[in-house]
Enzyme design. Structure first.
Site, short mmCIF file in Angstrom:
data_model
loop_
_atom_site.label_atom_id
_atom_site.label_comp_id
_atom_site.label_asym_id
_atom_site.label_seq_id
_atom_site.Cartn_x
_atom_site.Cartn_y
_atom_site.Cartn_z
N VAL A 173 -0.57 0.97 -20.00
CA VAL A 173 -1.74 1.86 -20.15
C VAL A 173 -1.38 3.34 -20.08
CG1 VAL A 173 -3.44 0.17 -19.34
CG2 VAL A 173 -2.37 1.73 -17.68
N SER A 205 -11.62 3.03 -5.56
CA SER A 205 -11.28 2.40 -4.27
C SER A 205 -11.96 3.20 -3.17
CB SER A 205 -9.76 2.45 -4.09
OG SER A 205 -9.43 2.27 -2.72
N TYR A 245 -1.97 7.63 -4.35
CA TYR A 245 -2.92 6.57 -4.72
C TYR A 245 -4.36 7.03 -4.46
CZ TYR A 245 -5.38 2.11 -4.73
OH TYR A 245 -6.28 1.09 -4.98
N1 LIG Z 1 -6.47 -5.13 -3.42
C1 LIG Z 1 -7.22 -4.19 -2.83
O1 LIG Z 1 -7.42 -4.15 -1.60
C2 LIG Z 1 -7.87 -3.12 -3.67
C3 LIG Z 1 -8.83 -2.29 -3.08
C4 LIG Z 1 -9.45 -1.30 -3.84
C5 LIG Z 1 -9.12 -1.16 -5.17
N2 LIG Z 1 -8.17 -1.98 -5.73
C6 LIG Z 1 -7.88 -1.79 -7.15
O2 LIG Z 1 -8.12 -3.01 -7.82
C7 LIG Z 1 -7.24 -3.10 -8.95
C8 LIG Z 1 -6.47 -4.42 -8.89
O3 LIG Z 1 -5.74 -4.47 -7.70
P1 LIG Z 1 -4.88 -5.74 -7.24
O4 LIG Z 1 -5.00 -5.84 -5.78
O5 LIG Z 1 -5.24 -6.93 -8.10
O6 LIG Z 1 -3.40 -5.21 -7.55
P2 LIG Z 1 -2.30 -5.66 -8.62
O7 LIG Z 1 -1.14 -4.76 -8.44
O8 LIG Z 1 -2.07 -7.12 -8.55
O9 LIG Z 1 -3.02 -5.37 -10.00
C9 LIG Z 1 -2.70 -4.31 -10.84
C10 LIG Z 1 -2.46 -4.86 -12.22
O10 LIG Z 1 -2.18 -3.74 -13.07
C11 LIG Z 1 -1.02 -4.04 -13.83
N3 LIG Z 1 -0.35 -2.81 -14.21
C12 LIG Z 1 0.37 -1.98 -13.41
N4 LIG Z 1 0.87 -0.97 -14.15
C13 LIG Z 1 0.44 -1.15 -15.42
C14 LIG Z 1 0.61 -0.43 -16.63
N5 LIG Z 1 1.36 0.68 -16.70
N6 LIG Z 1 0.01 -0.90 -17.76
C15 LIG Z 1 -0.72 -2.06 -17.71
N7 LIG Z 1 -0.91 -2.78 -16.60
C16 LIG Z 1 -0.34 -2.33 -15.47
C17 LIG Z 1 -0.17 -4.92 -12.93
O11 LIG Z 1 0.81 -5.62 -13.67
C18 LIG Z 1 -1.23 -5.80 -12.29
O12 LIG Z 1 -1.52 -6.91 -13.10
C19 LIG Z 1 -6.37 -1.85 -8.92
O13 LIG Z 1 -6.95 -0.85 -9.71
C20 LIG Z 1 -6.43 -1.45 -7.45
O14 LIG Z 1 -6.16 -0.08 -7.29
C21 LIG Z 1 -7.55 -2.96 -5.02
#
Ligand SMILES: NC(=O)c1ccc[n+]([C@@H]2O[C@H](COP(=O)([O-])OP(=O)(O)OC[C@H]3O[C@@H](n4cnc5c(N)ncnc54)[C@H](O)[C@@H]3O)[C@@H](O)[C@H]2O)c1
Length: 247
Positions: free
Chosen positions: A61, A142, A155
């Site tokens: 992305v 977030s 972040y």
């Molecule tokens: N897990 C939590 O507690 C939490 C809390 C608040 C927000 N979030 C947000 O939720 C979303 C998902 O989080 P998650 O916990 O599933 O983490 P995760 O790291 O498993 O998910 C992120 C996804 O983005 C993909 N990704 C990373 N860089 C990329 C790139 N350059 N191009 C395309 N894809 C790319 C990764 O391969 C992965 O599949 C994120 O935006 C995260 O910031 C998570």
């Protein structure tokens, strides 16, 4: 089925929360594109075997060429784009450390994916949504941005930027019938998470609803923002964290 005949792109849909978004959008009838730097074929297969339609694309992305290609391939395959979930982010790999130990290079990497990524994806799908005079863009922020959570400033800054992007894009895209909203999840528990125990306990105590947050808790907000139920809602950030941050 609330999203029958809709076409959705979920960035970062190959695993964890993004994969659940993809599956549940498909369960509501949407045809789904899983756009990730990781291989999303398994998620696409699972959707297919449940009777849905999905396409997995390798997309970085942070690269404009990739996001334009993603749009083209989505339109070639499914004919339109109704929903974009900007979920891809650098998150799990981040080492928590004081701001003065974050290198400028790491800052740039996080910004490139977490800020430039949603911008480029929105820019890439815009001509198609504009042509349709409709669209739903859902950006994943977030509560760390609202709480000022310490020890990963890059972040936190990127997730605050997502809220600003959401508000400004809502104003720029409104005249074309495109809604732009954000979801701010709290600390979510899934198999990839390894949050420090004290941090989890602290979050739990601060919540009105005293239980851990699961990826499933985000699905109601995602489907609402993707569906016609939210057609007059734009520029908003919905906090889904069990009533910790009261925003
Ligand atoms: N897990 C939590 O507690 C939490 C809390 C608040 C927000 N979030 C947000 O939720 C979303 C998902 O989080 P998650 O916990 O599933 O983490 P995760 O790291 O498993 O998910 C992120 C996804 O983005 C993909 N990704 C990373 N860089 C990329 C790139 N350059 N191009 C395309 N894809 C790319 C990764 O391969 C992965 O599949 C994120 O935006 C995260 O910031 C998570």
């Amino acid at each position: 089925m609330r999203l029958k005949d809709k076409v959705a792109i979920v960035t970062g849909g190959a695993r964890h929360i993004g994969a659940l978004y993809a599956k549940r959008l498909a369960a509501e009838g949407a045809r789904v594109v899983i756009a990730d730097i990781l291989n999303g074929e398994e998620v696409a297969r699972e959707i297919g075997s449940g009777g849905g339609e999905a396409l997995a694309l390798k997309v970085d992305v942070s690269k404009e060429k990739d996001t334009l290609q993603m749009t083209q391939e989505t339109v070639d395959k499914f004919g339109r784009i109704d929903i974009l979930v900007n979920n891809a982010a650098i998150f799990l790999g981040i080492k928590r450390r004081p701001f003065y130990e974050i290198s400028a290079e790491e800052w740039d990497q996080v910004s490139a994916v977490n800020i430039k990524g949603p911008f480029l994806c929105a820019k890439a799908v815009f001509p198609q949504m504009k042509k349709q005079l409709s669209g739903k863009i859902i950006n994943i922020s977030s509560t760390t941005a609202l709480q000022g959570t310490p020890l990963f400033l890059h972040y936190v800054a990127s997730k605050a930027a997502v809220i600003g992007i959401t508000r400004a894009l809502a104003r720029e895209m409104g005249e074309y019938g495109i809604c732009v909203n954000a979801i701010a999840p709290g600390l979510i528990h899934h198999e990839g998470m390894n949050a420090p125990k004290e941090f989890t306990e602290f979050q739990l105590k601060a919540r009105s609803l005293r239980r851990l947050e699961a990826p499933e808790d985000l699905i109601g907000a995602i489907i609402y923002l993707a569906s016609p139920d939210s057609d007059f809602v734009t520029g908003q950030t919905i906090v889904v964290d069990g009533g910790n941050v009261l925003y």
